[in-house]
Scaffold this motif. Structure first.
Motif, PDB file in Angstrom:
ATOM      1  N   UNK A  50       0.836  -1.210   0.000  1.00  0.00           N
ATOM      2  CA  UNK A  50       0.000   0.000   0.000  1.00  0.00           C
ATOM      3  C   UNK A  50       0.866   1.253   0.000  1.00  0.00           C
ATOM      4  N   UNK A  51       1.935   1.206   0.773  1.00  0.00           N
ATOM      5  CA  UNK A  51       2.742   2.431   0.891  1.00  0.00           C
ATOM      6  C   UNK A  51       3.437   2.777  -0.419  1.00  0.00           C
ATOM      7  N   UNK A 102       0.300   4.197   6.628  1.00  0.00           N
ATOM      8  CA  UNK A 102      -0.745   3.188   6.807  1.00  0.00           C
ATOM      9  C   UNK A 102      -1.262   3.279   8.242  1.00  0.00           C
ATOM     10  N   UNK A 103      -2.547   3.576   8.396  1.00  0.00           N
ATOM     11  CA  UNK A 103      -3.170   3.627   9.706  1.00  0.00           C
ATOM     12  C   UNK A 103      -3.934   2.312   9.892  1.00  0.00           C
ATOM     13  N   UNK A 104      -3.267   1.365  10.588  1.00  0.00           N
ATOM     14  CA  UNK A 104      -3.817   0.012  10.710  1.00  0.00           C
ATOM     15  C   UNK A 104      -5.091  -0.028  11.532  1.00  0.00           C
ATOM     16  N   UNK A 105      -5.200   0.870  12.506  1.00  0.00           N
ATOM     17  CA  UNK A 105      -6.387   0.855  13.367  1.00  0.00           C
ATOM     18  C   UNK A 105      -7.644   1.163  12.534  1.00  0.00           C
ATOM     19  N   UNK A 136      -4.985   4.305   4.183  1.00  0.00           N
ATOM     20  CA  UNK A 136      -3.740   4.992   3.851  1.00  0.00           C
ATOM     21  C   UNK A 136      -4.044   6.480   3.942  1.00  0.00           C
ATOM     22  N   UNK A 137      -3.198   7.200   4.659  1.00  0.00           N
ATOM     23  CA  UNK A 137      -3.371   8.658   4.760  1.00  0.00           C
ATOM     24  C   UNK A 137      -2.280   9.341   3.944  1.00  0.00           C
ATOM     25  N   UNK A 172      -7.678  10.332   2.757  1.00  0.00           N
ATOM     26  CA  UNK A 172      -7.704   8.981   3.333  1.00  0.00           C
ATOM     27  C   UNK A 172      -8.200   8.037   2.261  1.00  0.00           C
ATOM     28  N   UNK A 173      -7.544   6.877   2.159  1.00  0.00           N
ATOM     29  CA  UNK A 173      -8.023   5.820   1.254  1.00  0.00           C
ATOM     30  C   UNK A 173      -8.283   4.591   2.111  1.00  0.00           C
TER      31      UNK A 173
END
Ligand code: AVI
Length: 326
Positions: A206-207, A247-250, A254-255, A287-288
């Protein structure tokens, strides 16, 4: 040009710059600071996004196109007698063309409605779709909401609404649900929605999709500052901001951020903004959200749709879901 059209275009442009200024003022004052992602898409931003779709690291467009080509016939086979297709945000129209071409053996003559706020995008999309043949193409230069309602008023029978490209991922969960509820309110029982959604995958994949080695996504993100400089009379130093993808896992998203490289005051005259940013401070621009297959079904169910078919591209973790309005 008809002077009345010219005048109304000028008025509309003025109004949209005023709205842009108001949004910039409001969102930059929040903690964390933000800018709404819809403003990424001026003419240059849209061209940069088209380039992103061709990057080897950004898989959404290719995965979705493969699914549409492989299963388009099945989509129309399962729905039977679709008379209208409405696509919200058709981009360049290539995905819809792929779907309609693949569906040719299963479909009759249909009305295709394309809804977008950009007249130039609509013209390109319409040209691409018209080539398929056996279709009447109608364009609606409008927001998704009013375009959908306008198209629904012209319906000639069972309707399929397509919302592709994982655009739903740019809404937060309540926004995604509100959006789907709006679609539900604009269609009738037995009509359907075809939703393309990017799935959760390993963070490193993703990154690199959102921070590509060629720097195209960085340019797409930083172009928002170029737009603020041009439209709102600012002179923000572009080198003072870098692009970052997180990557915001919570929240499974993806921001995209713009990160201040040094302490500075940004002044945006037309938005009456003078904000002090410290080195390392972030402006959150997009945000995605990425979904698990079951979450897509839960979302659709909670918004008045009953999912009944799903096709998944395992290589690039992408899902197309077909759901009926109930
Ligand atoms: C339009 N949208 C679905 C894209 C996405 O993947 O969220 C926009 C984008 N942002 C960075 N790269 C692509």
């Amino acid at each position: 040009m008809d002077p009345r059209t010219a005048k109304s275009t000028v008025d509309r442009d003025e109004a949209s710059v005023e709205q842009f200024a108001a949004d910039v003022r409001y969102y930059l004052s929040l903690t964390p600071r933000q800018l709404p992602s819809r403003y990424l898409y001026d003419a240059l931003g849209s061209a940069l996004f088209e380039s992103i779709c061709r990057l080897p690291w950004y898989t959404i467009t290719r995965a979705e196109t493969r699914l549409l080509a492989a299963h388009g016939e099945d989509v129309f086979g399962r729905l039977q007698s679709v008379a209208n297709v409405i696509e919200l945000g058709p981009g360049n129209g290539e995905k819809l063309r792929t779907l309609l071409q693949a569906a040719s053996p299963r479909r009759g003559v249909m009305d295709v409605h394309l809804v977008d706020v950009s007249a130039s995008a609509l013209a390109i999309a319409a040209q691409n779709v018209e080539n398929v043949g056996n279709l009447r193409v109608v364009t609606h230069e409008a927001t998704y909401d009013s375009g959908l309602r306008e198209a629904a008023r012209q319906r000639t029978g069972r309707t399929l609404v397509a919302f592709l490209g994982s655009n739903i991922g740019n809404f937060d969960p309540p926004g995604a649900c509100a959006f789907l509820q709006n679609i539900r309110a604009g269609v009738q029982i037995g009509d359907a929605v075809l939703l393309g959604v990017d799935l959760v995958k390993p963070p490193e994949r993703l990154l690199v999709a959102y921070d590509d080695p060629l720097g195209v996504t960085a340019a797409f993100n930083r172009n928002l500052l170029v737009r603020i400089n041009r439209e709102l009379g600012a002179s923000i130093d572009l080198d003072a901001f870098s692009h970052r993808a997180v990557w915001n896992g919570e929240h499974r998203r993806v921001e995209m951020h713009l990160v201040a490289q040094s302490g500075q005051t940004i002044r945006i005259p037309r938005a009456q903004v003078a904000e002090r940013l410290e080195a390392g401070e972030v402006i959150w621009t997009e945000s995605s959200y990425k979904y698990l297959p079951g979450q897509i079904d839960d979302l659709l169910r909670s918004c008045g749709f009953s999912p009944f078919a799903k096709w998944i591209d395992r290589d690039d973790a992408f899902a197309l879901t077909l759901a009926e309005a109930c």
